[in-house]
Design a protein around this motif. Structure first.
Motif, short mmCIF file in Angstrom:
data_model
loop_
_atom_site.label_atom_id
_atom_site.label_comp_id
_atom_site.label_asym_id
_atom_site.label_seq_id
_atom_site.Cartn_x
_atom_site.Cartn_y
_atom_site.Cartn_z
N ASN A 275 -3.48 14.28 -5.90
CA ASN A 275 -4.58 14.33 -4.94
C ASN A 275 -4.05 14.80 -3.59
OD1 ASN A 275 -6.68 13.58 -3.13
ND2 ASN A 275 -7.38 12.06 -4.59
N THR A 276 -4.74 15.74 -2.96
CA THR A 276 -4.26 16.24 -1.65
C THR A 276 -4.96 15.56 -0.47
OG1 THR A 276 -5.86 18.05 -1.74
CG2 THR A 276 -3.65 18.52 -2.58
N GLN A 277 -5.79 14.56 -0.77
CA GLN A 277 -6.48 13.83 0.31
C GLN A 277 -5.49 12.96 1.09
OE1 GLN A 277 -9.84 14.36 1.02
NE2 GLN A 277 -9.37 15.96 -0.48
N PRO A 278 -5.83 12.60 2.35
CA PRO A 278 -4.94 11.69 3.10
C PRO A 278 -4.73 10.37 2.35
CG PRO A 278 -6.61 12.64 4.55
CD PRO A 278 -6.99 13.03 3.15
N MET A 279 -3.52 9.85 2.43
CA MET A 279 -3.20 8.56 1.80
C MET A 279 -3.69 7.43 2.69
SD MET A 279 0.64 9.40 0.37
CE MET A 279 1.21 7.73 0.72
N PRO A 280 -4.06 6.28 2.11
CA PRO A 280 -4.47 5.14 2.95
C PRO A 280 -3.31 4.69 3.85
CG PRO A 280 -4.59 4.58 0.60
CD PRO A 280 -4.12 5.98 0.69
N GLU A 281 -3.63 4.39 5.10
CA GLU A 281 -2.59 4.03 6.06
C GLU A 281 -1.89 2.72 5.73
OE1 GLU A 281 -3.88 4.26 10.12
OE2 GLU A 281 -4.48 6.37 9.92
N TYR A 282 -2.58 1.85 4.98
CA TYR A 282 -1.99 0.53 4.70
C TYR A 282 -1.02 0.55 3.52
CZ TYR A 282 -5.82 0.39 1.27
OH TYR A 282 -6.68 0.68 0.23
N ILE A 283 -0.90 1.71 2.82
CA ILE A 283 0.08 1.81 1.74
C ILE A 283 1.23 2.71 2.19
CG2 ILE A 283 0.52 2.57 -0.64
CD1 ILE A 283 -2.31 1.81 -1.36
N CYS A 299 11.51 7.95 -7.33
CA CYS A 299 12.17 6.64 -7.16
C CYS A 299 11.55 6.02 -5.92
CB CYS A 299 13.67 6.87 -7.01
SG CYS A 299 14.61 5.40 -6.56
N ALA A 300 10.72 4.99 -6.10
CA ALA A 300 9.86 4.54 -5.00
C ALA A 300 9.75 3.02 -4.88
CB ALA A 300 8.46 5.12 -5.18
N TYR A 301 9.66 2.59 -3.63
CA TYR A 301 9.25 1.22 -3.28
C TYR A 301 7.87 1.36 -2.64
CZ TYR A 301 8.88 -2.93 -0.21
OH TYR A 301 8.45 -4.06 0.45
N ILE A 302 6.88 0.74 -3.25
CA ILE A 302 5.49 0.86 -2.79
C ILE A 302 5.05 -0.45 -2.15
CG2 ILE A 302 3.10 1.27 -3.56
CD1 ILE A 302 4.34 3.03 -5.84
N HIS A 303 4.57 -0.36 -0.91
CA HIS A 303 4.22 -1.56 -0.15
C HIS A 303 2.81 -1.41 0.41
CE1 HIS A 303 5.37 -4.59 3.28
NE2 HIS A 303 4.56 -5.10 2.37
N ASP A 304 1.91 -2.25 -0.10
CA ASP A 304 0.54 -2.31 0.41
C ASP A 304 0.47 -3.48 1.38
OD1 ASP A 304 -2.10 -3.12 0.82
OD2 ASP A 304 -2.76 -2.57 -1.19
N ILE A 305 0.38 -3.16 2.66
CA ILE A 305 0.43 -4.19 3.71
C ILE A 305 -0.84 -5.02 3.72
CG2 ILE A 305 0.67 -4.51 6.23
CD1 ILE A 305 2.02 -1.59 6.10
N LYS A 306 -1.98 -4.37 3.44
CA LYS A 306 -3.27 -5.05 3.50
C LYS A 306 -3.39 -6.11 2.40
CE LYS A 306 -7.31 -3.13 2.22
NZ LYS A 306 -8.43 -2.16 2.26
N ASN A 307 -2.98 -5.76 1.17
CA ASN A 307 -3.13 -6.68 0.03
C ASN A 307 -1.85 -7.44 -0.31
OD1 ASN A 307 -5.97 -6.08 -0.77
ND2 ASN A 307 -5.13 -4.01 -0.95
N ASN A 308 -0.84 -7.25 0.52
CA ASN A 308 0.43 -7.96 0.33
C ASN A 308 1.02 -7.73 -1.06
OD1 ASN A 308 2.52 -9.47 1.29
ND2 ASN A 308 1.62 -11.43 0.69
N ILE A 309 1.10 -6.44 -1.42
CA ILE A 309 1.65 -6.05 -2.73
C ILE A 309 2.91 -5.23 -2.48
CG2 ILE A 309 1.28 -4.46 -4.68
CD1 ILE A 309 -1.68 -5.20 -4.50
N GLU A 310 3.94 -5.50 -3.27
CA GLU A 310 5.15 -4.66 -3.19
C GLU A 310 5.79 -4.60 -4.58
OE1 GLU A 310 8.10 -6.36 -0.54
OE2 GLU A 310 7.53 -8.40 -1.11
N PHE A 311 6.20 -3.39 -4.96
CA PHE A 311 6.88 -3.22 -6.25
C PHE A 311 7.70 -1.94 -6.20
CE2 PHE A 311 2.76 -1.16 -6.56
CZ PHE A 311 2.91 -0.06 -7.40
#
Length: 356
Positions: A275-283, A299-311
């Motif tokens: 997807n070429t749309q802007p990414m959500p700022e909270y991820i 190879c990624a660490y993904i952090h969603d600040i809004k929903n307190n998710i990290e993996f």
């Protein structure tokens, strides 16, 4: 209880199903890490799918991440250097800094920036620094997309010690690479070289090697250094660590790159790559991708600040239906990137519903 990675891969979504239904041809390897926090302690739970250090895949630009780390370590050991020190490589007219090279590596996966760091380090030193931290195997044998890719001797750097004084680094002589003895080191049924088609498998034995397990272990040490004993942490200052992590998630547009060509997810395959749309700022995605010879890796660490998710996820896939290498006919946009993007979303949804 079903393994969450298996659950993600059993999705009926066609972007996943298409790959899973013809698994043999895609050489998929995935490591997914759930992260839990107990007080000050970080707990990792790893889930693997077909991860095999002996099954070769071409790591492409993922090797730029360890190059950035090793360069920062080396800067730390030389009193006259900082991240902001200006330099240029002999024979190159472009003056840069170490911090600029690192930001270009992560924002748009710049090959020239990476090669400058290889000239600074030398292949042997780069490999040794990474392996010394107990991450597993890595073998950077060559530079990327340049005529002197395989040169064993590095070019000197002209370094500005201040506005008027320059110093020249000495060329570094590196060890010739030994052929890798791994399964799937020869791939496909043919390849192009100098406009001629050779009807035999393409041999990767002298190429770079950076397996999923090593990539994932490096990422863990950079994002969560405190989870490792001191001898397994990279020797970076707090300022350097912070700079590196910032560079890893900064989007190209934030650095002034043209947003139409270098859209937010230009080098963020997992979750947003299709997807070429802007990414959500909270991820925020702290990652390094690679794509070449039909192989896509993230190879990624993904952090969603809004929903307190990290993996964390490290995943690789080979998309080369015709079995010919160097013909520029790879199914990156049709199969590879959609698969990685959907994989990221499936795992994200699992995380969203996971009890912590």
């Amino acid at each position: 209880m079903q393994n969450p990675l298996e659950k993600a891969l059993s999705s009926e979504n066609l972007k996943i199903k298409k790959v899973m239904d013809s698994l043999d041809q895609y050489e998929v390897q995935i490591r997914y890490t759930q992260i839990d926090r107990k007080g000050d302690e970080v707990v990792f739970t790893d889930f693997d799918f077909q991860v095999d250090e002996n099954h070769y895949f071409y790591p492409a630009s993922t090797v730029k991440f360890p190059a950035a780390i090793a360069a920062l370590e080396k800067i730390n050991e030389i009193d006259s250097l900082t991240m902001e020190t200006k330099f240029y490589v002999e024979g190159d007219s472009i003056e840069t800094t170490f911090s600029k090279a690192i930001s270009e590596i992560f924002a748009v996966s710049d090959n020239v920036a990476n090669n400058r760091l290889v000239e600074f380090l030398g292949q042997d030193n780069l490999n040794q620094r990474i392996m010394d931290k107990g991450v597993g195997e890595i073998r950077v044998a060559h530079r990327l997309s340049t005529s002197n890719a395989d040169d064993l001797v590095t070019k000197p750097l002209l370094i500005y010690l201040n506005d008027t004084t320059t110093a020249s680094s000495k060329p570094i002589i590196n060890t010739p690479p030994t052929p890798l003895a791994l399964s799937a080191i020869k791939k496909g049924k043919g390849f192009y070289a100098s406009d001629s088609l050779y009807e035999e498998p393409f041999d990767f034995a002298l190429k770079n090697y950076y397996p999923v397990s090593s990539q994932h272990n490096v990422l863990k040490r950079i994002i969560f250094p405190e989870a490792f004993p001191e001898e397994e942490r990279f020797n970076l200052s707090e300022l350097q660590s912070k700079y590196l992590r910032e560079a890893m998630h900064t989007l190209p547009g934030e650095l002034g790159y043209d947003k139409t060509e270098y859209y937010d997810s230009y080098v963020k395959f997992l979750m947003f790559g299709d997807n070429t749309q802007p990414m959500p700022e909270y991820i925020k995605i702290y990652n390094k991708v690679g794509y070449a010879y039909g192989t896509l890796t993230d190879c990624a660490y993904i952090h969603d600040i809004k929903n307190n998710i990290e993996f964390m996820v490290t995943a690789t896939i080979l998309v080369n239906n015709d079995g010919i290498f160097n013909d520029d006919a790879y199914e990156y946009d049709e199969i590879g990137i959609p698969f990685l993007a959907q994989l990221g979303r499936e795992l994200y949804n699992i995380e969203l519903n996971r009890k912590r």
